[in-house]
Design a protein around this motif. Structure first.
Motif, PDB file in Angstrom:
ATOM      1  N   CYS A 110       0.838  -1.213   0.000  1.00 17.31           N
ATOM      2  CA  CYS A 110       0.000   0.000   0.000  1.00 17.31           C
ATOM      3  C   CYS A 110       0.864   1.252   0.000  1.00 17.31           C
ATOM      4  O   CYS A 110       0.546   2.253  -0.648  1.00 17.31           O
ATOM      5  N   ALA A 111       1.960   1.193   0.751  1.00 19.80           N
ATOM      6  CA  ALA A 111       2.806   2.385   0.919  1.00 19.80           C
ATOM      7  C   ALA A 111       3.356   2.847  -0.423  1.00 19.80           C
ATOM      8  O   ALA A 111       3.313   4.043  -0.752  1.00 19.80           O
ATOM      9  N   SER A 112       3.859   1.902  -1.213  1.00 25.12           N
ATOM     10  CA  SER A 112       4.428   2.297  -2.509  1.00 25.12           C
ATOM     11  C   SER A 112       3.336   2.816  -3.431  1.00 25.12           C
ATOM     12  O   SER A 112       3.546   3.763  -4.203  1.00 25.12           O
ATOM     13  N   GLU A 115       2.435   6.425  -2.407  1.00 21.86           N
ATOM     14  CA  GLU A 115       3.485   7.375  -2.816  1.00 21.86           C
ATOM     15  C   GLU A 115       3.415   7.620  -4.314  1.00 21.86           C
ATOM     16  O   GLU A 115       3.468   8.756  -4.792  1.00 21.86           O
ATOM     17  N   ALA A 116       3.276   6.525  -5.071  1.00 25.92           N
ATOM     18  CA  ALA A 116       3.228   6.659  -6.536  1.00 25.92           C
ATOM     19  C   ALA A 116       1.984   7.416  -6.959  1.00 25.92           C
ATOM     20  O   ALA A 116       2.023   8.248  -7.878  1.00 25.92           O
ATOM     21  N   CYS A 117       0.863   7.160  -6.286  1.00 28.48           N
ATOM     22  CA  CYS A 117      -0.399   7.812  -6.643  1.00 28.48           C
ATOM     23  C   CYS A 117      -0.275   9.324  -6.471  1.00 28.48           C
ATOM     24  O   CYS A 117      -0.664  10.097  -7.362  1.00 28.48           O
ATOM     25  N   VAL A 118       0.277   9.742  -5.336  1.00 24.22           N
ATOM     26  CA  VAL A 118       0.396  11.186  -5.081  1.00 24.22           C
ATOM     27  C   VAL A 118       1.340  11.825  -6.099  1.00 24.22           C
ATOM     28  O   VAL A 118       1.091  12.919  -6.612  1.00 24.22           O
ATOM     29  N   ARG A 119       2.422  11.096  -6.416  1.00 20.33           N
ATOM     30  CA  ARG A 119       3.389  11.633  -7.397  1.00 20.33           C
ATOM     31  C   ARG A 119       2.727  11.800  -8.755  1.00 20.33           C
ATOM     32  O   ARG A 119       2.885  12.817  -9.434  1.00 20.33           O
TER      33      ARG A 119
END
Lengths: 156, 257
Positions: A110-112, A115-119
């Motif tokens: 979930c963490a990755s 992070e990728a989603c926000v980026r």
């Protein structure tokens, strides 16, 4: 006990007519989320039949969907990630609107995915600033709102 | 030069929104990481004398596309000749050799068994375009495939056929599997193109590689089909054209002396 392993795909839905999935600017959209999930299920069934649809149904879900930018987080089983990705690539419309679905990130946690989603949301909003659809002053506020929603909605 | 190459984009040549479609297609190709695209113009060899006018129109369209492309995306020109009889192809190549020679990529699209054998033995072609969305009218026999590979001709599949409808998708995977079997998992001279008519039909390299693995291609072969194999088609064409130009210069000099 064997752990169920998932994959989190960050998918961007690009519409042909330049509009997003939803007309509002909210950080997430339930209507768009349902629409993307139904499209994915139909696409998996069309490409891989009833067997493929059944095997991926257990874990397949849309954890987050932003109607304004078209960025979604899709969860699926690790073993079915290739099929779901193929179904994304062959999708041609979402909610009656001509679209393409681009898989921009595939991660196991979930963490990755968060992070990728926000980026990716930030990248899309910066493109919108350049095209004039969003004001520069609004950018950080929109990104922050989405960061908060993604943090709470993308879970196991 | 890094990045993926798309060897077939079929943009509209007329209509009110031609410029808009072109600009949006190029922008999307750039955003998806493509470094070069080939603008395709198709000609049917059975049209005979009318081929010259068609080829001139294709050339004019391709030149207009080059102007609209902008930075960061190389535009190359491509001509696809569809033919059912070897004689038709020879007629077009003979009558319109100057026009055909001006294109960066020459593709042949055979529509019969004889045409396929003739295309594989052709020394001037760069690509054999396989029309993947219908039942193939020829078999991908080992002898013909070997002949094409020896002539350094690549086989091309358009993944856009997998996006149209259920029947086209079925035939695409059927033909793609046959091609993968004939070319050792796609390792021997296979290129993947979009065949897109507008930007929304383009897909990123990773998505195309994933789709190709369902057809029996290995991941590395599929990646190469979008990058190194596609680029080698362009560089081989440039070398062939230079060799032909040099040969004709030498012949002219010998005739003069």
């Amino acid at each position: 006990m064997v752990r169920f392993k998932n994959r989190y795909l960050v998918v961007r839905v690009v519409a042909n007519d330049g509009r997003a999935l939803d007309d509002g600017r909210e950080a997430s959209s339930t209507k768009a989320q349902r629409s993307v999930l139904e499209t994915l299920r139909a696409s998996v069934r069309e490409c891989f039949g009833d067997v493929g649809a059944g095997r991926s149904a257990q874990s397949l879900g849309v954890k987050y969907c932003d109607g304004f930018t078209g960025v979604c987080v899709v969860r699926c089983d690790r073993e079915r990630a290739r099929e779901v990705r193929g179904a994304c690539a062959t999708t041609r419309e979402v909610g009656g609107r001509a679209c393409a679905m681009e898989v921009r990130h595939v991660g196991g946690t979930c963490a990755s995915a968060k992070e990728a989603c926000v980026r990716i949301v930030r990248d899309v909003l910066e493109e919108m600033v350049q095209s004039g659809r969003v004001k520069t002053a609004e950018l950080e506020g929109l990104v922050e709102a989405r960061r908060r929603v993604v943090a709470s909605s993308v879970t196991n | 030069m890094g990045g993926a190459v798309d060897l077939r984009i079929k943009l509209p040549t007329d209509g009110d929104d031609v410029g808009v479609v072109r600009a949006s297609t190029f922008a999307r190709a750039r955003a998806l990481g493509y470094r070069a695209v080939a603008i395709d113009g198709s000609v049917d060899a059975s049209k005979g004398e009318r081929c010259r006018a068609l080829l001139e129109r294709v050339t004019a369209n391709a030149s207009a596309c080059k102007k609209d492309a902008g930075d960061g995306l190389e535009i190359v020109t491509r001509c696809t000749i569809a033919f059912a009889e070897p004689g038709e192809l020879q007629g077009v190549l003979g009558r319109c050799s100057r026009e055909v020679g001006g294109f960066d990529v020459l593709a042949l699209e055979p529509t019969s068994e004889r045409a396929f054998a003739s295309a594989c033995a052709n020394k001037h072609a760069d690509v054999i375009a396989i029309r993947a969305n219908v039942r193939l009218p020829y078999k991908l026999s080992a002898a013909n495939v070997r002949a094409a590979i020896e002539n350094k001709i690549s086989f091309e599949l358009c993944y856009g056929d997998a996006l149209r409808d259920s029947t086209s998708r079925m035939w695409f995977f059927c033909n793609a599997s046959a091609l993968a079997r004939a070319t050792r998992g796609g390792r021997d001279r296979v290129v993947l193109s979009s065949g897109a008519t507008r930007g929304i039909e383009l897909r990123s390299m990773h998505d195309v590689v994933n789709l190709a693995t369902f057809a029996g291609m290995t991941e590395s072969a599929a990646r190469a089909a979008l990058t190194t194999s596609a680029r080698s088609v362009l560089s081989l064409r440039a070398r062939r054209r230079d060799a032909e130009a040099t040969e004709s210069e030498v012949v002219d000099r010998m005739d003069a002396s």
